[in-house]
Every structure is written in C-alpha cells, then in structure tokens.
Design an enzyme around this catalytic site. Structure first.
Site, PDB file in Angstrom:
ATOM      1  N   LYS A  28       1.243  -1.284   0.443  1.00 49.68           N
ATOM      2  CA  LYS A  28      -0.027   0.012  -0.214  1.00 49.68           C
ATOM      3  C   LYS A  28       0.767   1.520  -0.286  1.00 49.68           C
ATOM      4  O   LYS A  28       0.826   1.936  -0.890  1.00 49.68           O
ATOM      5  CB  LYS A  28      -1.555   0.185   1.220  1.00 49.68           C
ATOM      6  CG  LYS A  28      -1.970   0.312   0.997  1.00 49.68           C
ATOM      7  CD  LYS A  28      -3.183   0.308   2.364  1.00 49.68           C
ATOM      8  CE  LYS A  28      -2.496   0.828   3.384  1.00 49.68           C
ATOM      9  NZ  LYS A  28      -3.696   0.552   4.569  1.00 49.68           N
ATOM     10  N   ARG A 103     -12.640   3.646   8.749  1.00 48.47           N
ATOM     11  CA  ARG A 103     -12.567   2.068   8.693  1.00 48.47           C
ATOM     12  C   ARG A 103     -13.428   1.487   9.067  1.00 48.47           C
ATOM     13  O   ARG A 103     -13.934  -0.172   9.223  1.00 48.47           O
ATOM     14  CB  ARG A 103     -11.274   1.927  10.677  1.00 48.47           C
ATOM     15  CG  ARG A 103      -9.885   2.129  10.122  1.00 48.47           C
ATOM     16  CD  ARG A 103      -9.113   2.107  11.550  1.00 48.47           C
ATOM     17  NE  ARG A 103      -7.833   2.570  12.060  1.00 48.47           N
ATOM     18  CZ  ARG A 103      -6.956   1.558  10.665  1.00 48.47           C
ATOM     19  NH1 ARG A 103      -7.129   0.623   9.794  1.00 48.47           N
ATOM     20  NH2 ARG A 103      -5.928   2.675  11.189  1.00 48.47           N
ATOM     21  N   ARG A 142      10.417 -14.431   4.335  1.00 49.37           N
ATOM     22  CA  ARG A 142      11.413 -13.961   4.548  1.00 49.37           C
ATOM     23  C   ARG A 142      12.576 -13.774   5.056  1.00 49.37           C
ATOM     24  O   ARG A 142      12.096 -13.882   6.978  1.00 49.37           O
ATOM     25  CB  ARG A 142      11.257 -12.117   4.499  1.00 49.37           C
ATOM     26  CG  ARG A 142       9.584 -11.377   3.639  1.00 49.37           C
ATOM     27  CD  ARG A 142       9.265 -10.846   3.375  1.00 49.37           C
ATOM     28  NE  ARG A 142       8.713  -9.669   4.315  1.00 49.37           N
ATOM     29  CZ  ARG A 142       7.891  -8.817   4.404  1.00 49.37           C
ATOM     30  NH1 ARG A 142       7.544  -8.135   3.574  1.00 49.37           N
ATOM     31  NH2 ARG A 142       7.859  -8.803   5.881  1.00 49.37           N
ATOM     32  N   ARG A 176      12.385 -11.077  11.195  1.00 53.44           N
ATOM     33  CA  ARG A 176      11.194 -10.791  12.000  1.00 53.44           C
ATOM     34  C   ARG A 176      10.516 -11.704  12.403  1.00 53.44           C
ATOM     35  O   ARG A 176       9.633 -12.448  12.431  1.00 53.44           O
ATOM     36  CB  ARG A 176      10.764  -9.760  11.314  1.00 53.44           C
ATOM     37  CG  ARG A 176      10.987  -9.174  11.023  1.00 53.44           C
ATOM     38  CD  ARG A 176      10.933  -7.571  10.274  1.00 53.44           C
ATOM     39  NE  ARG A 176       9.218  -7.224  10.819  1.00 53.44           N
ATOM     40  CZ  ARG A 176       8.666  -6.700  10.220  1.00 53.44           C
ATOM     41  NH1 ARG A 176       9.113  -5.494   9.277  1.00 53.44           N
ATOM     42  NH2 ARG A 176       6.989  -6.332  10.752  1.00 53.44           N
ATOM     43  N   ARG A 187      -3.246 -11.577  11.101  1.00 52.75           N
ATOM     44  CA  ARG A 187      -2.715 -10.322  10.817  1.00 52.75           C
ATOM     45  C   ARG A 187      -4.164 -10.070   9.237  1.00 52.75           C
ATOM     46  O   ARG A 187      -4.974  -8.987   9.162  1.00 52.75           O
ATOM     47  CB  ARG A 187      -1.722 -10.324  10.037  1.00 52.75           C
ATOM     48  CG  ARG A 187      -0.654  -9.671  11.272  1.00 52.75           C
ATOM     49  CD  ARG A 187       0.760  -8.306  10.892  1.00 52.75           C
ATOM     50  NE  ARG A 187       1.232  -8.522   9.757  1.00 52.75           N
ATOM     51  CZ  ARG A 187       2.217  -9.132   9.559  1.00 52.75           C
ATOM     52  NH1 ARG A 187       2.814  -9.114  11.269  1.00 52.75           N
ATOM     53  NH2 ARG A 187       2.953  -9.370   8.762  1.00 52.75           N
TER      54      ARG A 187
END
Ligand SMILES: [Zn+2]
Length: 234
Positions: A28, A103, A142, A176, A187
């Site tokens: 985004k 939202r 990743r 991470r 998420r």
C-alpha cells in the site's frame, strides 16, 4: 488550445479523493507514493493528520490533543473536523489518498457528508487484493542478513550457500518474529474482518476498484494508475 482546455477542466473539477485499502504486506505504501509522484496527490494517513493538527494547534487539533493525552480515542467528529481543514488547504488541491480512514461504515458515511459539502465524493476506493495463502508464504519466508541487510526468501531468493550472505559473507541471518506464518494469517484475518463492511459500502456506491496485488510492484502500479485515471476522468 490544449492548454486552455486543460485549465478549464481543472477549474471545474473537484480534486479526486481516493481511498487505498489493503492488508499489511500488499504494498500500500509503495502504491501511495507512486500516486503522489504521478498525480500530485497527497497521502493522508490518520496518524499523520492528527499529529499535524496537534502541532498546528488548530481548534480540532487542540481537541484531539486533549483526548489523546487522557489516553482516549479521538472521536470521528474530531477526525472529520481535522480532515475538513486539511482538504481546504492548498497542498491538497490536486487530490488526496486516504489511508486508515474510514475504518467503519459510520466513518464512511460521515466522510461522504463532509465531501458533499464541497461537491466532492469518493472517486475510487482502491482495494489491493491478495491471495491469503500466497501472502503468508511470501511474508513468512522472508529473512535478512543481520550484517548488511540484504533480503532473502526461503523459496524466491536463497543464498548460494545456505545461511551465508551472498553479499557480505556473514552467517547471521535474521527473521522478524512477527513474520511467522501464524501471525501473518492472523493479521490478514483481522484485516478482512475489519474491511469487509467498507468493501461492501463502496461496492454498492460503484466506487470500488479491486486490484490484483499479487503481481510485481510495476504491474500493480500500472493497474492502479489505470483505475485512478478512469475514476477521475469526468
Ligand atoms: Zn550480508
């Protein structure tokens, strides 16, 4: 000739108002920056809006500051008031990309009312659509070199020697902790749950543009550009 025509168009057109929707990892931010560069649009994220208004010390900014200092949530009314100020300022004359607001459908309705005051509307709600499973695979795979920061991926970009950085030779790969498959899936689920009503809201109003966000950054940028050009052509 062309020039005078363009000027006339600009004078009569309300600047475009876009909404960018997309889960974390869909790119985004990258797409918003592309739109800023290409169309002179200004990205307005709720956090930045609030901080700027507080720093500026406007009426709405003072109200927001008071609420935030007491640990409360800034009301929709205050956010709308801040947005009203911002949309009237000269730097947003070429249009805006809203990020993080609305939202909820209640906020979306309040936003429609605000825009109607100045003859504006949401020209496009651009939804960056991802394949959840592929997204989990992409993000959870990743890792980066802890020394030089070079990025790697379990499937798409492995180092020549397992665990050893191609660039600097260090063997200090880092992941991470919030990039694990379970967290990424959570998420995405939270994003879909929160965004579904908005998607329906803008779809009903004919403003929704679904964009496949699984391609390359350039491919996505081309599709997003086309959607914006189409949405803002009157
Ligand atoms: Zn390295």
């Amino acid at each position: 000739m062309t020039e005078s025509k363009t000027t006339a168009n600009v004078a009569t057109l309300a600047p475009p108002v876009l909404i960018l929707l997309g889960p974390p990892g869909a790119g985004k931010g990258t797409q918003a920056r592309m739109l800023e560069k290409r169309y002179g649009l200004v990205q307005l994220s709720t956090g930045d809006l609030l901080r700027a208004a507080v720093a500026e010390g406007s009426e709405a900014g003072k109200a927001a500051d008071k609420v935030m200092k007491s640990g409360g949530l800034v009301s929709d009314e205050i956010v709308i008031a801040i947005l009203r100020d911002r949309l009237a300022s000269p730097d947003t004359a070429k249009g805006v990309i809203l990020d993080g607001f609305p939202r909820t459908t209640v906020q979306a309705e309040a936003l429609d009312e605000l825009l109607a005051e100045s003859g504006q509307k949401i020209d496009a709600a651009i939804s960056l659509e991802v394949d959840d499973e592929a997204m989990v695979h992409r993000i959870a795979g990743r890792y980066t070199c802890g020394e030089c920061g070079e990025g790697y991926h379990d499937s798409f970009k492995k180092p020549k020697v397992d665990g050893v950085c191609d660039v600097c030779g260090a063997s200090n790969m880092k992941r991470r902790s919030d990039d694990n498959a379970e967290t990424v899936a959570e998420r995405l689920a939270a994003y879909h749950k929160q965004t579904a009503p908005l998607i329906t809201y803008y779809e009903k109003r004919g403003a929704l543009q679904r964009i496949d966000a699984m391609g390359s950054i350039d491919e996505i940028a081309t599709t997003v550009s086309r959607a914006v050009a189409e949405a803002t052509r009157k």
